[in-house]
Design a protein around this motif. Structure first.
Motif, PDB file in Angstrom:
ATOM      1  N   ASP A 119      46.008  31.268  18.442  1.00 12.82           N
ATOM      2  CA  ASP A 119      45.879  32.492  17.658  1.00 12.82           C
ATOM      3  C   ASP A 119      46.593  33.610  18.404  1.00 12.82           C
ATOM      4  OD1 ASP A 119      44.389  31.043  15.875  1.00 12.82           O
ATOM      5  OD2 ASP A 119      42.470  31.972  16.386  1.00 12.82           O
ATOM      6  N   LEU A 120      47.382  34.384  17.679  1.00 10.05           N
ATOM      7  CA  LEU A 120      48.208  35.425  18.283  1.00 10.05           C
ATOM      8  C   LEU A 120      47.759  36.813  17.859  1.00 10.05           C
ATOM      9  CD1 LEU A 120      51.626  33.711  17.530  1.00 10.05           C
ATOM     10  CD2 LEU A 120      50.444  33.793  19.736  1.00 10.05           C
ATOM     11  N   THR A 121      47.887  37.744  18.764  1.00  5.13           N
ATOM     12  CA  THR A 121      47.692  39.159  18.469  1.00  5.13           C
ATOM     13  C   THR A 121      49.010  39.839  18.799  1.00  5.13           C
ATOM     14  OG1 THR A 121      45.357  39.028  19.053  1.00  5.13           O
ATOM     15  CG2 THR A 121      46.343  41.224  18.990  1.00  5.13           C
ATOM     16  N   VAL A 122      49.613  40.447  17.789  1.00 10.42           N
ATOM     17  CA  VAL A 122      50.927  41.059  17.940  1.00 10.42           C
ATOM     18  C   VAL A 122      50.794  42.533  17.585  1.00 10.42           C
ATOM     19  CG1 VAL A 122      53.354  40.963  17.261  1.00 10.42           C
ATOM     20  CG2 VAL A 122      51.977  38.850  17.308  1.00 10.42           C
ATOM     21  N   THR A 123      51.128  43.388  18.559  1.00  6.47           N
ATOM     22  CA  THR A 123      50.948  44.826  18.378  1.00  6.47           C
ATOM     23  C   THR A 123      52.227  45.591  18.714  1.00  6.47           C
ATOM     24  OG1 THR A 123      50.120  45.088  20.634  1.00  6.47           O
ATOM     25  CG2 THR A 123      48.474  44.740  18.908  1.00  6.47           C
ATOM     26  N   SER A 124      52.295  46.799  18.177  1.00  6.30           N
ATOM     27  CA  SER A 124      53.346  47.746  18.514  1.00  6.30           C
ATOM     28  C   SER A 124      52.741  49.135  18.398  1.00  6.30           C
ATOM     29  CB  SER A 124      54.539  47.593  17.573  1.00  6.30           C
ATOM     30  OG  SER A 124      55.575  48.483  17.942  1.00  6.30           O
ATOM     31  N   GLY A 125      52.925  49.942  19.423  1.00  3.05           N
ATOM     32  CA  GLY A 125      52.350  51.285  19.401  1.00  3.05           C
ATOM     33  C   GLY A 125      50.841  51.274  19.285  1.00  3.05           C
ATOM     34  N   GLY A 126      50.198  50.236  19.813  1.00  4.33           N
ATOM     35  CA  GLY A 126      48.747  50.139  19.757  1.00  4.33           C
ATOM     36  C   GLY A 126      48.201  49.647  18.430  1.00  4.33           C
ATOM     37  N   GLU A 127      49.067  49.363  17.471  1.00  2.00           N
ATOM     38  CA  GLU A 127      48.651  48.903  16.144  1.00  2.00           C
ATOM     39  C   GLU A 127      49.001  47.423  15.969  1.00  2.00           C
ATOM     40  OE1 GLU A 127      47.161  50.710  13.726  1.00  2.00           O
ATOM     41  OE2 GLU A 127      47.191  52.595  14.838  1.00  2.00           O
ATOM     42  N   LYS A 128      48.113  46.691  15.336  1.00  2.00           N
ATOM     43  CA  LYS A 128      48.367  45.294  15.032  1.00  2.00           C
ATOM     44  C   LYS A 128      49.420  45.229  13.925  1.00  2.00           C
ATOM     45  CE  LYS A 128      45.561  41.181  14.428  1.00  2.00           C
ATOM     46  NZ  LYS A 128      44.201  40.709  14.171  1.00  2.00           N
ATOM     47  N   VAL A 129      50.530  44.521  14.179  1.00  2.12           N
ATOM     48  CA  VAL A 129      51.611  44.481  13.192  1.00  2.12           C
ATOM     49  C   VAL A 129      51.689  43.142  12.457  1.00  2.12           C
ATOM     50  CG1 VAL A 129      52.976  46.290  14.277  1.00  2.12           C
ATOM     51  CG2 VAL A 129      53.358  43.912  14.960  1.00  2.12           C
ATOM     52  N   LEU A 130      51.160  42.084  13.039  1.00  2.00           N
ATOM     53  CA  LEU A 130      51.053  40.797  12.357  1.00  2.00           C
ATOM     54  C   LEU A 130      49.590  40.437  12.251  1.00  2.00           C
ATOM     55  CD1 LEU A 130      53.907  38.676  14.021  1.00  2.00           C
ATOM     56  CD2 LEU A 130      53.987  40.010  11.903  1.00  2.00           C
ATOM     57  N   SER A 131      49.179  39.961  11.096  1.00  3.43           N
ATOM     58  CA  SER A 131      47.791  39.556  10.868  1.00  3.43           C
ATOM     59  C   SER A 131      47.738  38.052  10.698  1.00  3.43           C
ATOM     60  CB  SER A 131      47.243  40.217   9.614  1.00  3.43           C
ATOM     61  OG  SER A 131      47.362  41.617   9.687  1.00  3.43           O
ATOM     62  N   LEU A 132      46.608  37.472  11.002  1.00  2.70           N
ATOM     63  CA  LEU A 132      46.396  36.026  10.828  1.00  2.70           C
ATOM     64  C   LEU A 132      47.562  35.222  11.392  1.00  2.70           C
ATOM     65  CD1 LEU A 132      44.963  36.082   7.207  1.00  2.70           C
ATOM     66  CD2 LEU A 132      43.685  35.986   9.354  1.00  2.70           C
ATOM     67  N   ALA A 133      48.052  35.650  12.537  1.00  2.00           N
ATOM     68  CA  ALA A 133      49.180  34.964  13.176  1.00  2.00           C
ATOM     69  C   ALA A 133      48.632  33.792  13.978  1.00  2.00           C
ATOM     70  CB  ALA A 133      49.944  35.925  14.077  1.00  2.00           C
ATOM     71  N   ARG A 134      49.102  32.597  13.631  1.00  2.00           N
ATOM     72  CA  ARG A 134      48.667  31.424  14.373  1.00  2.00           C
ATOM     73  C   ARG A 134      49.751  30.370  14.374  1.00  2.00           C
ATOM     74  NH1 ARG A 134      43.592  30.242  10.505  1.00  2.00           N
ATOM     75  NH2 ARG A 134      42.805  31.850  11.862  1.00  2.00           N
ATOM     76  N   ALA A 135      49.736  29.615  15.443  1.00  2.00           N
ATOM     77  CA  ALA A 135      50.726  28.562  15.629  1.00  2.00           C
ATOM     78  C   ALA A 135      49.991  27.276  16.010  1.00  2.00           C
ATOM     79  CB  ALA A 135      51.694  28.945  16.731  1.00  2.00           C
ATOM     80  N   VAL A 136      50.542  26.169  15.580  1.00  2.00           N
ATOM     81  CA  VAL A 136      50.083  24.874  16.050  1.00  2.00           C
ATOM     82  C   VAL A 136      51.210  24.293  16.881  1.00  2.00           C
ATOM     83  CG1 VAL A 136      49.379  22.525  15.403  1.00  2.00           C
ATOM     84  CG2 VAL A 136      48.546  24.500  14.093  1.00  2.00           C
ATOM     85  N   VAL A 137      50.875  23.897  18.103  1.00  2.00           N
ATOM     86  CA  VAL A 137      51.870  23.348  19.021  1.00  2.00           C
ATOM     87  C   VAL A 137      51.471  21.951  19.468  1.00  2.00           C
ATOM     88  CG1 VAL A 137      52.606  25.614  19.867  1.00  2.00           C
ATOM     89  CG2 VAL A 137      50.789  24.398  21.053  1.00  2.00           C
ATOM     90  N   ARG A 138      52.479  21.160  19.741  1.00  2.00           N
ATOM     91  CA  ARG A 138      52.279  19.861  20.352  1.00  2.00           C
ATOM     92  C   ARG A 138      52.362  20.079  21.851  1.00  2.00           C
ATOM     93  NH1 ARG A 138      56.096  17.850  18.029  1.00  2.00           N
ATOM     94  NH2 ARG A 138      57.627  17.984  19.674  1.00  2.00           N
ATOM     95  N   LEU A 139      51.314  19.747  22.558  1.00  2.00           N
ATOM     96  CA  LEU A 139      51.270  19.998  23.994  1.00  2.00           C
ATOM     97  C   LEU A 139      52.054  18.921  24.742  1.00  2.00           C
ATOM     98  CD1 LEU A 139      47.519  20.977  24.231  1.00  2.00           C
ATOM     99  CD2 LEU A 139      49.485  22.523  24.388  1.00  2.00           C
TER     100      LEU A 139
END
Length: 140
Positions: A119-139
């Motif tokens: 699950d990712l949290t992506v911000t700019s200027g203290g504001e969340k710019v992407l919502s529900l950002a998630r990735a599935v990776v093969r480890l």
């Protein structure tokens, strides 16, 4: 930094990444993507459609967040699913410094077949710019 599957547990945090985005980056991205929408280069047009200024391409912001994930895995092909919702625009000032986009990530679940959901949290200027950002990776 390449992560090892044996070291990943639920709650593992990815290294925080901060990316600078300048107007020059927007020009390069427009050329690569073919997206020459003037809201990405003209303050006048951006203001005329109600934006606070020139904004970064949403897919550029999404790509930066994806890069933080693939840098963590050490393999771009390890990213097997990726989704975001665009929450707020990334406003890019007309100066040499630009704006910063910060990406934080946390392993939220271990899945079958050696995969993990991040699950990712992506911000700019203290504001969340992407919502529900998630990735599935093969480890690895």
């Amino acid at each position: 930094m390449t992560v090892r599957a044996a070291d990943v547990v639920v709650g593992t945090e990815l290294p925080e990444r901060t990316f600078a985005v300048t107007r020059a980056d927007l020009v390069r991205y427009a050329g690569a993507s073919g997206d020459f929408n003037p809201i990405h280069w003209s303050d006048r047009i951006a203001a005329s459609v109600g934006l606070p200024g020139v904004i970064a391409h949403g897919m550029l912001t999404m790509g930066l967040a994806g890069r933080a994930v693939t840098d963590w895995t050490g393999d771009p092909a390890a990213l097997v699913e990726y989704q975001v919702r665009f929450g707020r625009p990334v406003v890019v000032p007309d100066d040499d410094a630009g704006v910063e986009v910060t990406v934080r990530g946390r392993v939220a679940a271990l899945l079958d077949e050696g995969r993990a959901r991040v699950d990712l949290t992506v911000t700019s200027g203290g504001e969340k710019v992407l919502s529900l950002a998630r990735a599935v990776v093969r480890l690895p």
